[in-house]
Write a protein that holds these residues in place. Structure first.
Motif, PDB file in Angstrom:
ATOM      1  N   LEU A 139       0.813  -1.214   0.000  1.00 24.75           N
ATOM      2  CA  LEU A 139       0.000   0.000   0.000  1.00 24.75           C
ATOM      3  C   LEU A 139       0.848   1.267   0.000  1.00 24.75           C
ATOM      4  CD1 LEU A 139      -2.920  -0.899   2.447  1.00 24.75           C
ATOM      5  CD2 LEU A 139      -2.997  -0.731  -0.042  1.00 24.75           C
ATOM      6  N   VAL A 140       1.845   1.308   0.871  1.00 26.04           N
ATOM      7  CA  VAL A 140       2.662   2.514   0.987  1.00 26.04           C
ATOM      8  C   VAL A 140       3.353   2.829  -0.337  1.00 26.04           C
ATOM      9  CG1 VAL A 140       4.639   3.567   2.122  1.00 26.04           C
ATOM     10  CG2 VAL A 140       3.027   2.206   3.464  1.00 26.04           C
ATOM     11  N   LYS A 141       3.926   1.815  -0.951  1.00 21.13           N
ATOM     12  CA  LYS A 141       4.642   2.017  -2.215  1.00 21.13           C
ATOM     13  C   LYS A 141       3.698   2.489  -3.318  1.00 21.13           C
ATOM     14  CE  LYS A 141       7.695  -0.303  -5.524  1.00 21.13           C
ATOM     15  NZ  LYS A 141       8.411  -1.560  -5.869  1.00 21.13           N
ATOM     16  N   ILE A 142       2.513   1.887  -3.405  1.00 21.93           N
ATOM     17  CA  ILE A 142       1.559   2.264  -4.453  1.00 21.93           C
ATOM     18  C   ILE A 142       1.056   3.689  -4.230  1.00 21.93           C
ATOM     19  CG2 ILE A 142      -0.694   1.756  -5.479  1.00 21.93           C
ATOM     20  CD1 ILE A 142      -0.176  -1.189  -4.823  1.00 21.93           C
ATOM     21  N   ILE A 143       0.748   4.034  -2.982  1.00 24.52           N
ATOM     22  CA  ILE A 143       0.278   5.390  -2.687  1.00 24.52           C
ATOM     23  C   ILE A 143       1.352   6.411  -3.035  1.00 24.52           C
ATOM     24  CG2 ILE A 143      -0.368   6.975  -0.828  1.00 24.52           C
ATOM     25  CD1 ILE A 143      -1.800   4.640   0.507  1.00 24.52           C
ATOM     26  N   ASP A 144       2.599   6.109  -2.688  1.00 24.75           N
ATOM     27  CA  ASP A 144       3.699   7.025  -3.029  1.00 24.75           C
ATOM     28  C   ASP A 144       3.817   7.197  -4.540  1.00 24.75           C
ATOM     29  OD1 ASP A 144       4.326   7.449  -0.408  1.00 24.75           O
ATOM     30  OD2 ASP A 144       5.951   5.979  -0.333  1.00 24.75           O
ATOM     31  N   THR A 145       3.624   6.096  -5.278  1.00 21.72           N
ATOM     32  CA  THR A 145       3.690   6.169  -6.745  1.00 21.72           C
ATOM     33  C   THR A 145       2.569   7.033  -7.291  1.00 21.72           C
ATOM     34  OG1 THR A 145       4.674   3.963  -6.866  1.00 21.72           O
ATOM     35  CG2 THR A 145       3.680   4.825  -8.877  1.00 21.72           C
ATOM     36  N   LEU A 146       1.363   6.869  -6.753  1.00 11.60           N
ATOM     37  CA  LEU A 146       0.222   7.686  -7.179  1.00 11.60           C
ATOM     38  C   LEU A 146       0.488   9.166  -6.911  1.00 11.60           C
ATOM     39  CD1 LEU A 146      -2.730   5.444  -5.931  1.00 11.60           C
ATOM     40  CD2 LEU A 146      -2.110   5.877  -8.302  1.00 11.60           C
ATOM     41  N   HIS A 147       1.050   9.455  -5.746  1.00  9.77           N
ATOM     42  CA  HIS A 147       1.380  10.851  -5.415  1.00  9.77           C
ATOM     43  C   HIS A 147       2.410  11.410  -6.390  1.00  9.77           C
ATOM     44  CE1 HIS A 147       0.001  10.353  -0.951  1.00  9.77           C
ATOM     45  NE2 HIS A 147      -1.009  10.486  -1.780  1.00  9.77           N
ATOM     46  N   ASP A 148       3.399  10.588  -6.735  1.00 16.00           N
ATOM     47  CA  ASP A 148       4.428  11.027  -7.680  1.00 16.00           C
ATOM     48  C   ASP A 148       3.836  11.332  -9.050  1.00 16.00           C
ATOM     49  OD1 ASP A 148       6.370  10.747  -5.758  1.00 16.00           O
ATOM     50  OD2 ASP A 148       7.012   8.746  -6.410  1.00 16.00           O
ATOM     51  N   GLU A 149       2.730  10.641  -9.387  1.00 18.01           N
ATOM     52  CA  GLU A 149       2.062  10.855 -10.675  1.00 18.01           C
ATOM     53  C   GLU A 149       1.073  12.023 -10.625  1.00 18.01           C
ATOM     54  OE1 GLU A 149       2.593   9.332 -13.547  1.00 18.01           O
ATOM     55  OE2 GLU A 149       4.228   8.167 -12.682  1.00 18.01           O
ATOM     56  N   GLY A 150       1.002  12.686  -9.473  1.00 16.17           N
ATOM     57  CA  GLY A 150       0.122  13.847  -9.361  1.00 16.17           C
ATOM     58  C   GLY A 150      -1.291  13.525  -8.915  1.00 16.17           C
TER      59      GLY A 150
END
Length: 329
Positions: free
Chosen positions: A226-237
């Motif tokens: 979850l943490v990794k996916i959420i961070d990726t989503l944030h990085d994508e804006g």
């Protein structure tokens, strides 16, 4: 006055003074715009803390040199006093060419109970008198499904768009039944001869499908990504509010499929959702929708509502509530 009564009144006349308030900010704004369109003239606006009582009285009391209407639009968080309202209405009595529209919204900083005290105090004064008959107060609740479709149909018609109710339903689903967003999205389609599901997918679905699906898969599979996916989503804006909107939309789809299955003993995406979902997608949705019970759906929607409240308060709680959702699944 109810929304239905206001609809009926607006077919034949225009209120001289109206107070709009209630649980739906969209409906308050929407009906203020409807009334302004019917008045068909320029208006003066005062928003929230910029309200100036003397200027408001002067605007309503002065006769236009060209015989035009004087329209004053107020958007407020704080209720006007009884004396202030009475003075505004007195100006309307003196000047038959003046009109007053008041939108009273709930401030994010107060409770629903405090808001209720404010609108009850103001609504008690917005009543017809012998000298001023067309004065009303209207409380709006969250629009029903049929109301949302009707409003979108009216907007589409005004834009000259060709679109079926099923496609408007799909647009609402994509936007998590947020009527404000769906209403605004229709402006994107003015250059297309017809709105289709594919067109909505290309223009309105702003989130990364694969990334959101990865998040949903992780939630259902209960894998620790979850943490990794959420961070990726944030990085994508993609911010936390967009994540919440997509999670809520997804569980609403599952719940509609679940309810359809309970009622008819089968799952049919066309009947349940109003459109034909891809075979692979409906297979996943069906499996997940039937995995949950009515009690679990209620628990999930309670969590999503709490998440939304916390999100509006500016709190970073996405991971916390996603973990809570995982525990229920």
């Amino acid at each position: 006055m109810t929304k239905m009564q206001l609809d009926s009144f607006l077919t034949k006349s225009i209120p001289r003074a109206v107070l709009l308030y209630g649980e739906s900010d969209f409906m308050i704004t929407y009906y203020a715009d409807v009334i302004l369109q019917k008045l068909h003239c320029q208006h003066q606006s005062m928003y929230f803390e910029e309200y100036n009582h003397e200027e408001a009285l002067n605007h309503l009391g002065v006769n236009d040199l060209f015989g035009n209407r004087n329209v004053l639009l107020l958007k407020l968080y704080v209720a006007l006093s009884k004396i202030q309202i009475q003075e505004l209405l007195y100006m309307l009595e003196r000047n038959p060419d003046s009109f007053l529209i008041v939108q009273l919204y709930k401030s994010p900083s107060i409770t629903s109970a405090d808001y209720a005290k404010r609108f009850k105090a103001m609504s008690a004064i917005f009543k017809p008198t012998e000298k001023l008959q067309h004065i009303f107060e209207v409380r709006f609740y969250q629009p029903s499904h049929d109301d949302m479709i009707k409003i979108l149909q009216q907007k589409a018609h005004s834009l000259g768009l060709q679109v079926s109710p099923h496609i408007l339903e799909y647009l609402l689903i994509i936007q998590n039944y947020d009527i404000l967003i769906a209403y605004s999205e229709l402006d994107k389609f003015v250059y297309f001869p017809m709105i289709t599901k594919e067109l909505i997918d290309s223009l309105s679905y702003g989130l990364g499908n694969v990334k959101i699906e990865s998040l949903l898969d992780s939630v259902f599979d209960k894998k620790g990504r979850l943490v990794k996916i959420i961070d990726t989503l944030h990085d994508e804006g993609i911010d936390d509010m967009e994540i919440l909107r997509e999670i809520t939309r997804y569980f609403y789809i599952l719940f509609k499929l679940y309810g359809h299955s309970k009622k008819y003993g089968k799952i049919d995406s066309v009947e349940a959702l109003g459109y034909k979902a891809p075979i692979q997608t409906i297979a996943i949705w069906s499996k997940r929708s039937l995995k949950l019970t009515t009690q679990k759906y209620c628990m999930l929607f309670d969590i999503l509502n709490l998440w939304r409240v916390q999100q509006f308060q500016g709190k970073n709680v996405s991971l916390q509530y996603l973990i809570e959702i995982q525990r229920i699944l």
